[in-house]
Design a protein around this motif. Structure first.
Motif, PDB file in Angstrom:
ATOM      1  N   MET A   1     -18.869  75.511  -1.348  1.00  0.00           N
ATOM      2  CA  MET A   1     -18.335  74.304  -1.979  1.00  0.00           C
ATOM      3  C   MET A   1     -17.590  73.469  -0.950  1.00  0.00           C
ATOM      4  O   MET A   1     -16.797  74.004  -0.184  1.00  0.00           O
ATOM      5  N   ASN A   2     -17.816  72.178  -0.951  1.00  0.00           N
ATOM      6  CA  ASN A   2     -17.128  71.286  -0.029  1.00  0.00           C
ATOM      7  C   ASN A   2     -15.803  70.863  -0.629  1.00  0.00           C
ATOM      8  O   ASN A   2     -15.766  70.273  -1.714  1.00  0.00           O
ATOM      9  N   ILE A   3     -14.692  71.199   0.026  1.00  0.00           N
ATOM     10  CA  ILE A   3     -13.382  70.890  -0.531  1.00  0.00           C
ATOM     11  C   ILE A   3     -12.834  69.573  -0.015  1.00  0.00           C
ATOM     12  O   ILE A   3     -11.749  69.159  -0.394  1.00  0.00           O
ATOM     13  N   ALA A   4     -13.547  68.882   0.868  1.00  0.00           N
ATOM     14  CA  ALA A   4     -13.080  67.597   1.378  1.00  0.00           C
ATOM     15  C   ALA A   4     -13.276  66.526   0.315  1.00  0.00           C
ATOM     16  O   ALA A   4     -14.318  66.468  -0.338  1.00  0.00           O
ATOM     17  N   PRO A   5     -12.276  65.644   0.103  1.00  0.00           N
ATOM     18  CA  PRO A   5     -12.434  64.576  -0.876  1.00  0.00           C
ATOM     19  C   PRO A   5     -13.405  63.523  -0.369  1.00  0.00           C
ATOM     20  O   PRO A   5     -13.516  63.274   0.822  1.00  0.00           O
ATOM     21  N   ALA A   6     -14.141  62.902  -1.282  1.00  0.00           N
ATOM     22  CA  ALA A   6     -15.056  61.827  -0.899  1.00  0.00           C
ATOM     23  C   ALA A   6     -14.273  60.580  -0.514  1.00  0.00           C
ATOM     24  O   ALA A   6     -13.222  60.303  -1.072  1.00  0.00           O
ATOM     25  N   ILE A   7     -14.777  59.851   0.449  1.00  0.00           N
ATOM     26  CA  ILE A   7     -14.154  58.607   0.891  1.00  0.00           C
ATOM     27  C   ILE A   7     -15.066  57.460   0.474  1.00  0.00           C
ATOM     28  O   ILE A   7     -16.235  57.433   0.824  1.00  0.00           O
ATOM     29  N   HIS A   8     -14.524  56.494  -0.273  1.00  0.00           N
ATOM     30  CA  HIS A   8     -15.355  55.454  -0.847  1.00  0.00           C
ATOM     31  C   HIS A   8     -15.175  54.094  -0.158  1.00  0.00           C
ATOM     32  O   HIS A   8     -15.839  53.134  -0.507  1.00  0.00           O
ATOM     33  N   GLN A   9     -14.260  54.013   0.766  1.00  0.00           N
ATOM     34  CA  GLN A   9     -14.004  52.736   1.419  1.00  0.00           C
ATOM     35  C   GLN A   9     -15.246  52.293   2.211  1.00  0.00           C
ATOM     36  O   GLN A   9     -15.867  53.080   2.918  1.00  0.00           O
ATOM     37  N   GLY A  22     -12.601  78.477   1.949  1.00  0.00           N
ATOM     38  CA  GLY A  22     -11.277  77.868   1.975  1.00  0.00           C
ATOM     39  C   GLY A  22     -11.095  76.744   2.961  1.00  0.00           C
ATOM     40  O   GLY A  22      -9.981  76.228   3.109  1.00  0.00           O
ATOM     41  N   TRP A  23     -12.143  76.327   3.644  1.00  0.00           N
ATOM     42  CA  TRP A  23     -11.998  75.257   4.625  1.00  0.00           C
ATOM     43  C   TRP A  23     -13.269  74.415   4.677  1.00  0.00           C
ATOM     44  O   TRP A  23     -14.356  74.856   4.324  1.00  0.00           O
ATOM     45  N   SER A  24     -13.099  73.175   5.141  1.00  0.00           N
ATOM     46  CA  SER A  24     -14.235  72.308   5.447  1.00  0.00           C
ATOM     47  C   SER A  24     -13.804  71.337   6.525  1.00  0.00           C
ATOM     48  O   SER A  24     -12.606  71.122   6.746  1.00  0.00           O
ATOM     49  N   VAL A  25     -14.771  70.761   7.229  1.00  0.00           N
ATOM     50  CA  VAL A  25     -14.465  69.812   8.294  1.00  0.00           C
ATOM     51  C   VAL A  25     -15.446  68.659   8.226  1.00  0.00           C
ATOM     52  O   VAL A  25     -16.640  68.851   7.966  1.00  0.00           O
ATOM     53  N   SER A  26     -14.923  67.453   8.422  1.00  0.00           N
ATOM     54  CA  SER A  26     -15.725  66.236   8.361  1.00  0.00           C
ATOM     55  C   SER A  26     -15.439  65.361   9.565  1.00  0.00           C
ATOM     56  O   SER A  26     -14.320  65.346  10.103  1.00  0.00           O
ATOM     57  N   LEU A  94     -11.500  64.012  13.329  1.00  0.00           N
ATOM     58  CA  LEU A  94     -12.121  65.234  12.847  1.00  0.00           C
ATOM     59  C   LEU A  94     -11.154  65.800  11.811  1.00  0.00           C
ATOM     60  O   LEU A  94     -10.054  66.234  12.162  1.00  0.00           O
ATOM     61  N   ALA A  95     -11.556  65.747  10.533  1.00  0.00           N
ATOM     62  CA  ALA A  95     -10.644  66.070   9.438  1.00  0.00           C
ATOM     63  C   ALA A  95     -10.940  67.456   8.868  1.00  0.00           C
ATOM     64  O   ALA A  95     -12.049  67.716   8.396  1.00  0.00           O
ATOM     65  N   PHE A  96      -9.943  68.325   8.909  1.00  0.00           N
ATOM     66  CA  PHE A  96     -10.041  69.675   8.364  1.00  0.00           C
ATOM     67  C   PHE A  96      -9.283  69.726   7.039  1.00  0.00           C
ATOM     68  O   PHE A  96      -8.130  69.306   6.968  1.00  0.00           O
ATOM     69  N   HIS A  97      -9.923  70.248   5.997  1.00  0.00           N
ATOM     70  CA  HIS A  97      -9.285  70.407   4.700  1.00  0.00           C
ATOM     71  C   HIS A  97      -9.201  71.884   4.354  1.00  0.00           C
ATOM     72  O   HIS A  97     -10.151  72.647   4.606  1.00  0.00           O
TER      73      HIS A  97
END
Length: 279
Positions: A1-9, A22-26, A94-97
């Motif tokens: 499961m991807n725990i990073a929030p979607a970015i709509h901008q 428990g982690w994801s990176v975008s 590089l965003a880690f959640h």
């Protein structure tokens, strides 16, 4: 499961790179500029964003601060924030959640650490983080999922440990613009022989005032920031491009091989040749 929030901008592109328990990176690329008005957003899971290029102003309940290349943006789960680009266009992070359970596991390995919330909202560029940023740039370039999983653990550990040190005083809003311009100048011209006088003149400050203001805002002197940027570029050249140590030194702005080797070993804990040989 991807725990990073979607970015709509519209001007922000988010590419999911890897995820695990428990982690994801975008990879997040923002093309906003001074013409774009900041708006309030909310963190989903806890986030650590490594600023790879560009800069922006990050506003949270802890005030406003400059996020320049080499900084870590820290956000607690559910916290409100906004990002503004009034001092220049564009950045890449590089965003880690992380889930609470992941951070609790990491915190359990750090002696004396009892809380998983970040008491600070930024870690400024510092020599301690330079190897992490070099690893981040290499893993991003090579799309190396196992390396990103390891990096997620290292980022979480560093952020928890360093953010629970004494909190620095908040940045003064009127100074952020000049230091943002200086950081962007260094980032864009790090291969050139920049001096404090050159940079101070470009941002309209005396040399002494610029040195004090930059150091207070960024957590290091302009020269230290320049050296860290050169070392990150050299590390990427060594491991990603597989070029010689001399080529890496010269292309990153170092004019002396012995100085480069000495500084690289001090920061990365190994010689450039050794770093180049490891994958």
């Amino acid at each position: 499961m991807n725990i990073a929030p979607a970015i709509h901008q519209e001007k922000v592109t988010q590419t999911d790179l890897a995820r695990g328990d428990g982690w994801s990176v975008s990879d997040v690329i923002c093309r906003c500029g001074p013409e774009d008005k900041p708006y309030e957003e909310q963190h989903g899971p806890s986030v650590i964003a490594a600023v790879l290029s560009g800069n922006f102003v990050y506003r949270s309940d802890r005030g406003s601060t400059l996020m320049a290349a080499g900084s870590l943006m820290l956000g607690n789960a559910g916290a409100c924030y906004s990002c503004g680009h009034e001092h220049g266009a564009g950045d890449r992070c590089l965003a880690f959640h992380f889930t609470p359970g992941f951070l609790e596991d990491v915190a359990g390995g750090l002696p004396g650490l009892r809380w998983i919330d970040f008491p600070q909202h930024r870690l400024p560029p510092m020599a301690t983080l330079t190897p992490l940023f070099a690893a981040a740039e290499t893993a991003l370039l090579e799309e190396d999922a196992p390396a990103l999983e390891e990096l997620a653990l290292r980022m979480a550990g560093a952020a928890l440990r360093l953010s629970h040190a004494d909190s620095p005083p908040p940045d003064r809003a009127r100074d952020i613009g000049r230091i943002a311009a200086a950081a962007r100048l260094i980032e864009e011209h790090y291969t050139e022989p920049l001096t404090i006088a050159d940079i101070a003149a470009r941002v309209g400050l005396s040399r002494y005032h610029f040195l004090r203001l930059f150091s207070a805002t960024m957590g290091m002197t302009p020269y230290q920031y320049l050296l860290n940027r050169r070392l990150r570029a050299a590390a990427r050249t060594l491991r990603a491009d597989r070029r010689s140590v001399l080529d890496a030194a010269l292309s990153s702005g170092f004019g002396d091989l012995s100085e480069f080797t000495r500084r690289f070993r001090r920061t990365f804990g190994q010689t450039p040749a050794s770093y180049r040989s490891k994958r």
